[in-house]
Design a protein around this motif. Structure first.
Motif, PDB file in Angstrom:
ATOM      1  N   ASP A 310      20.093 -36.211  11.634  1.00  0.00           N
ATOM      2  CA  ASP A 310      19.551 -37.110  10.617  1.00  0.00           C
ATOM      3  C   ASP A 310      20.668 -37.607   9.507  1.00  0.00           C
ATOM      4  O   ASP A 310      21.371 -36.901   8.541  1.00  0.00           O
ATOM      5  N   SER A 311      21.230 -38.676   9.684  1.00  0.00           N
ATOM      6  CA  SER A 311      22.546 -39.185   9.135  1.00  0.00           C
ATOM      7  C   SER A 311      22.110 -39.273   7.489  1.00  0.00           C
ATOM      8  O   SER A 311      23.119 -38.834   6.688  1.00  0.00           O
ATOM      9  N   SER A 312      20.981 -39.314   7.074  1.00  0.00           N
ATOM     10  CA  SER A 312      20.693 -39.385   5.725  1.00  0.00           C
ATOM     11  C   SER A 312      20.762 -38.089   4.913  1.00  0.00           C
ATOM     12  O   SER A 312      21.020 -37.850   3.619  1.00  0.00           O
ATOM     13  N   THR A 313      20.253 -37.191   5.724  1.00  0.00           N
ATOM     14  CA  THR A 313      20.206 -35.634   5.191  1.00  0.00           C
ATOM     15  C   THR A 313      21.634 -34.815   5.691  1.00  0.00           C
ATOM     16  O   THR A 313      21.399 -33.698   5.260  1.00  0.00           O
ATOM     17  N   ASN A 314      22.030 -35.183   6.839  1.00  0.00           N
ATOM     18  CA  ASN A 314      23.007 -34.387   7.470  1.00  0.00           C
ATOM     19  C   ASN A 314      22.372 -33.058   8.073  1.00  0.00           C
ATOM     20  O   ASN A 314      23.149 -32.267   8.400  1.00  0.00           O
ATOM     21  N   LEU A 315      21.023 -33.298   8.572  1.00  0.00           N
ATOM     22  CA  LEU A 315      20.404 -32.130   9.059  1.00  0.00           C
ATOM     23  C   LEU A 315      20.581 -32.246  10.686  1.00  0.00           C
ATOM     24  O   LEU A 315      20.571 -33.339  10.928  1.00  0.00           O
ATOM     25  N   THR A 316      20.951 -31.145  11.306  1.00  0.00           N
ATOM     26  CA  THR A 316      21.367 -31.446  12.685  1.00  0.00           C
ATOM     27  C   THR A 316      20.331 -30.553  13.777  1.00  0.00           C
ATOM     28  O   THR A 316      20.138 -29.230  13.098  1.00  0.00           O
ATOM     29  N   LEU A 317      19.694 -31.007  14.364  1.00  0.00           N
ATOM     30  CA  LEU A 317      18.817 -30.323  15.395  1.00  0.00           C
ATOM     31  C   LEU A 317      19.548 -29.904  16.863  1.00  0.00           C
ATOM     32  O   LEU A 317      19.866 -30.934  17.485  1.00  0.00           O
ATOM     33  N   THR A 318      20.034 -28.739  16.975  1.00  0.00           N
ATOM     34  CA  THR A 318      20.594 -28.586  18.271  1.00  0.00           C
ATOM     35  C   THR A 318      19.783 -27.832  19.216  1.00  0.00           C
ATOM     36  O   THR A 318      19.168 -26.966  19.122  1.00  0.00           O
ATOM     37  N   CYS A 319      19.582 -28.478  20.472  1.00  0.00           N
ATOM     38  CA  CYS A 319      18.717 -28.243  21.310  1.00  0.00           C
ATOM     39  C   CYS A 319      19.440 -27.682  22.735  1.00  0.00           C
ATOM     40  O   CYS A 319      20.496 -28.000  23.034  1.00  0.00           O
ATOM     41  N   ALA A 320      18.759 -26.718  23.271  1.00  0.00           N
ATOM     42  CA  ALA A 320      19.252 -26.057  24.592  1.00  0.00           C
ATOM     43  C   ALA A 320      18.265 -26.379  25.712  1.00  0.00           C
ATOM     44  O   ALA A 320      17.100 -26.232  25.543  1.00  0.00           O
ATOM     45  N   ARG A 321      19.008 -26.761  26.848  1.00  0.00           N
ATOM     46  CA  ARG A 321      18.033 -26.982  27.890  1.00  0.00           C
ATOM     47  C   ARG A 321      18.674 -26.350  29.100  1.00  0.00           C
ATOM     48  O   ARG A 321      19.933 -25.956  29.351  1.00  0.00           O
ATOM     49  N   LYS A 322      17.844 -26.319  30.194  1.00  0.00           N
ATOM     50  CA  LYS A 322      18.257 -25.548  31.549  1.00  0.00           C
ATOM     51  C   LYS A 322      19.023 -26.822  32.386  1.00  0.00           C
ATOM     52  O   LYS A 322      18.399 -27.784  32.506  1.00  0.00           O
ATOM     53  N   PRO A 323      20.404 -26.787  32.764  1.00  0.00           N
ATOM     54  CA  PRO A 323      20.924 -27.958  33.421  1.00  0.00           C
ATOM     55  C   PRO A 323      20.357 -28.167  34.742  1.00  0.00           C
ATOM     56  O   PRO A 323      20.407 -29.452  35.277  1.00  0.00           O
ATOM     57  N   ALA A 324      19.619 -27.238  35.315  1.00  0.00           N
ATOM     58  CA  ALA A 324      19.129 -27.467  36.721  1.00  0.00           C
ATOM     59  C   ALA A 324      17.663 -28.198  36.448  1.00  0.00           C
ATOM     60  O   ALA A 324      17.067 -28.717  37.380  1.00  0.00           O
ATOM     61  N   GLN A 325      17.131 -28.469  35.287  1.00  0.00           N
ATOM     62  CA  GLN A 325      16.065 -29.097  34.952  1.00  0.00           C
ATOM     63  C   GLN A 325      16.236 -30.143  33.836  1.00  0.00           C
ATOM     64  O   GLN A 325      15.735 -29.924  32.521  1.00  0.00           O
ATOM     65  N   PRO A 326      16.846 -31.256  34.040  1.00  0.00           N
ATOM     66  CA  PRO A 326      17.587 -32.118  32.976  1.00  0.00           C
ATOM     67  C   PRO A 326      16.230 -33.017  32.348  1.00  0.00           C
ATOM     68  O   PRO A 326      16.468 -33.546  31.404  1.00  0.00           O
ATOM     69  N   VAL A 331      14.545 -25.684  26.106  1.00  0.00           N
ATOM     70  CA  VAL A 331      13.996 -24.289  26.055  1.00  0.00           C
ATOM     71  C   VAL A 331      13.854 -24.037  24.493  1.00  0.00           C
ATOM     72  O   VAL A 331      12.991 -22.878  24.298  1.00  0.00           O
ATOM     73  N   SER A 332      14.896 -24.436  23.863  1.00  0.00           N
ATOM     74  CA  SER A 332      14.594 -23.846  22.314  1.00  0.00           C
ATOM     75  C   SER A 332      15.376 -24.904  21.528  1.00  0.00           C
ATOM     76  O   SER A 332      16.324 -25.722  22.137  1.00  0.00           O
ATOM     77  N   CYS A 333      15.101 -25.197  20.332  1.00  0.00           N
ATOM     78  CA  CYS A 333      16.013 -25.772  19.398  1.00  0.00           C
ATOM     79  C   CYS A 333      16.099 -25.294  17.911  1.00  0.00           C
ATOM     80  O   CYS A 333      15.391 -24.368  17.434  1.00  0.00           O
ATOM     81  N   ALA A 334      17.243 -25.740  17.508  1.00  0.00           N
ATOM     82  CA  ALA A 334      17.559 -25.022  16.197  1.00  0.00           C
ATOM     83  C   ALA A 334      17.735 -26.045  14.807  1.00  0.00           C
ATOM     84  O   ALA A 334      18.732 -26.852  15.422  1.00  0.00           O
ATOM     85  N   LEU A 335      17.315 -26.067  13.703  1.00  0.00           N
ATOM     86  CA  LEU A 335      17.619 -27.052  12.733  1.00  0.00           C
ATOM     87  C   LEU A 335      18.372 -26.523  11.606  1.00  0.00           C
ATOM     88  O   LEU A 335      18.089 -25.418  11.239  1.00  0.00           O
ATOM     89  N   ARG A 336      19.323 -26.890  11.102  1.00  0.00           N
ATOM     90  CA  ARG A 336      20.525 -26.522  10.544  1.00  0.00           C
ATOM     91  C   ARG A 336      20.998 -27.629   9.657  1.00  0.00           C
ATOM     92  O   ARG A 336      21.143 -28.682   9.857  1.00  0.00           O
ATOM     93  N   GLY A 337      21.334 -27.350   8.099  1.00  0.00           N
ATOM     94  CA  GLY A 337      21.938 -28.151   7.401  1.00  0.00           C
ATOM     95  C   GLY A 337      21.342 -27.940   6.091  1.00  0.00           C
ATOM     96  O   GLY A 337      20.178 -27.531   5.723  1.00  0.00           O
ATOM     97  N   GLY A 338      22.324 -27.882   5.115  1.00  0.00           N
ATOM     98  CA  GLY A 338      21.913 -27.764   3.378  1.00  0.00           C
ATOM     99  C   GLY A 338      21.349 -26.323   3.346  1.00  0.00           C
ATOM    100  O   GLY A 338      21.901 -25.270   3.706  1.00  0.00           O
ATOM    101  N   ASN A 339      20.070 -26.262   2.690  1.00  0.00           N
ATOM    102  CA  ASN A 339      19.265 -25.001   2.670  1.00  0.00           C
ATOM    103  C   ASN A 339      18.200 -24.575   3.893  1.00  0.00           C
ATOM    104  O   ASN A 339      17.342 -23.847   3.457  1.00  0.00           O
ATOM    105  N   VAL A 340      18.434 -25.619   4.800  1.00  0.00           N
ATOM    106  CA  VAL A 340      17.454 -25.545   5.644  1.00  0.00           C
ATOM    107  C   VAL A 340      17.800 -24.807   7.077  1.00  0.00           C
ATOM    108  O   VAL A 340      18.958 -24.994   7.473  1.00  0.00           O
ATOM    109  N   SER A 341      17.082 -23.774   7.637  1.00  0.00           N
ATOM    110  CA  SER A 341      17.163 -23.209   8.881  1.00  0.00           C
ATOM    111  C   SER A 341      16.187 -22.762   9.573  1.00  0.00           C
ATOM    112  O   SER A 341      15.187 -21.847   8.876  1.00  0.00           O
ATOM    113  N   ALA A 342      16.019 -23.397  10.858  1.00  0.00           N
ATOM    114  CA  ALA A 342      14.888 -23.035  11.424  1.00  0.00           C
ATOM    115  C   ALA A 342      14.987 -23.074  13.030  1.00  0.00           C
ATOM    116  O   ALA A 342      15.791 -23.764  13.320  1.00  0.00           O
ATOM    117  N   GLU A 343      14.496 -22.017  13.496  1.00  0.00           N
ATOM    118  CA  GLU A 343      14.420 -21.917  14.866  1.00  0.00           C
ATOM    119  C   GLU A 343      12.807 -22.311  15.604  1.00  0.00           C
ATOM    120  O   GLU A 343      11.743 -22.080  15.120  1.00  0.00           O
TER     121      GLU A 343
END
Length: 364
Positions: A310-326, A331-343
């Motif tokens: 999100d370019s306006s807040t600089n919050l980044t959602l990083t997601c992991a997936r299985k390469p064999a199932q594109p 399978v999971s994501c994590a939201l980070r930035g500022g005072n936000v930390s969520a799994e």
């Protein structure tokens, strides 16, 4: 009427039950076996539980417990009738056991157990599947899973012969329509509904027939015949394991088919671009205000990870997936930035769920 079940479905279930009762002969020699779990005691970590298996054995020599085996969360119970020559006639049958005690363990780990009951007709006969059930023995505080409403498919990769299901959750009731084909290749669909408490569902399915075409002048109500049983175990909002069972016509045994189900994007692009757009971050805390997010930037880190920003807040959602199932959701994501930390351990197309926190899609 149970909440969440439509009047139409209630009438169909009632008519199917009456039809089954009318067709079953009064002297029916055998019937379906059922598996039920019972909580017997508590300790501070894992509640103890027992299983009861009951039904009607086709002879006067019902089986006795022979063996119990556990492979991770697959629990198999075997019984055997030790006499070969027995008079025919339905006989009430039941077995009750404490799995941990029978396996000589102090307690079994929490989780969902897949319980299969096999029984043999005689001392030299092969064991046959008589009953199957899912038993939810998760701890009371285990996170629940909210399956996403929409179309789900069997995960057959490039195979075009996929089974399609439509799922919808309303007011604690899970409704399922299974779209498939009969043995002659003709299209057929099944429908059922059952309570859902956060991990598993047990759905008797009716095969619907006899309804009206869309353009006829005088409509007729369809009727439903008991056909299949569907057991579902959800591992995330977009992934589930399924077991279809049906009784064999020749004896009191079951046919079992295992399916792996996934909720897939309908878009041409199934990489991380499919999760771009407007989302709302919600927390379960009473004083938490919702946060609107717009993921407008996409970066592919590698075959197993991508990022949405999100370019306006600089919050980044990083997601992991299985390469064999594109084409599967991450399978999971994590939201980070500022005072936000969520799994988020449960990720679907329109929602992500974590412990006390949720991401819900507003628009693409």
């Amino acid at each position: 009427m149970r909440p969440g079940v439509s009047p139409l479905l209630t009438r169909l279930i009632a008519s199917a039950a009456l039809a089954w009762a009318a067709c079953a002969p009064a002297g029916e020699e055998s019937g379906a076996f059922t598996i039920k779990d019972h909580e017997t005691a508590h300790n501070h970590i894992v509640p103890a539980w027992s299983l009861s298996i009951s039904g009607r054995w086709p002879t006067h020599c019902p089986p006795t417990l022979e063996n119990i085996a556990l492979d991770q969360h697959d629990l198999r119970i075997d019984a055997r009738s030790v006499l070969e020559l027995c008079e025919r006639g339905a006989t009430p049958f039941s077995i009750e056991l404490n799995p941990a005690l029978a396996l000589q363990r102090g307690a079994l780990a929490p989780g969902v157990y897949r319980v299969s009951f096999y029984a043999a007709d005689g001392a030299q006969s092969a064991s046959k599947l008589r009953a199957f059930s899912l038993v939810d023995r998760n701890l009371p505080n285990a996170p629940t899973i909210t399956p996403e409403t929409g179309f789900w498919w069997t995960s057959n990769g490039a195979d075009a012969n996929r089974t399609t299901l439509s799922l919808e959750l309303q007011d604690g009731q899970l409704s399922v329509a299974l779209l498939s084909y009969d043995d002659m290749g003709q299209a057929v669909w099944y429908f059922g509904a059952a309570p859902y408490a956060g991990h598993i569902a047990h759905l008797p399915l009716l095969r619907l027939a006899g309804g009206s075409a869309p353009f006829v002048q005088a409509s007729t109500a369809p009727h439903g015949d008991s056909a299949l049983t569907l057991d579902l175990e959800f591992s995330s909002a977009a992934h589930a394991s399924a077991w279809l069972t049906r009784p064999r016509e020749s004896d009191a045994t079951l046919q079992l088919q295992t399916l792996d189900l996934v909720r897939l994007p309908l878009a041409d692009s199934t990489d991380g671009h499919a999760w771009q757009g407007e989302w709302v971050l919600l927390a379960d805390a009473a004083d938490a205000a919702p946060t609107r997010l717009h993921f407008d930037q996409y970066r592919a880190a590698d075959a197993a990870h991508f990022e949405l920003v999100d370019s306006s807040t600089n919050l980044t959602l990083t997601c992991a997936r299985k390469p064999a199932q594109p084409d599967w959701p991450p399978v999971s994501c994590a939201l980070r930035g500022g005072n936000v930390s969520a799994e988020f351990a449960s990720v679907a197309l329109t929602r992500m769920d974590g412990t006390g926190v949720h991401l819900l899609r507003v628009s693409r």
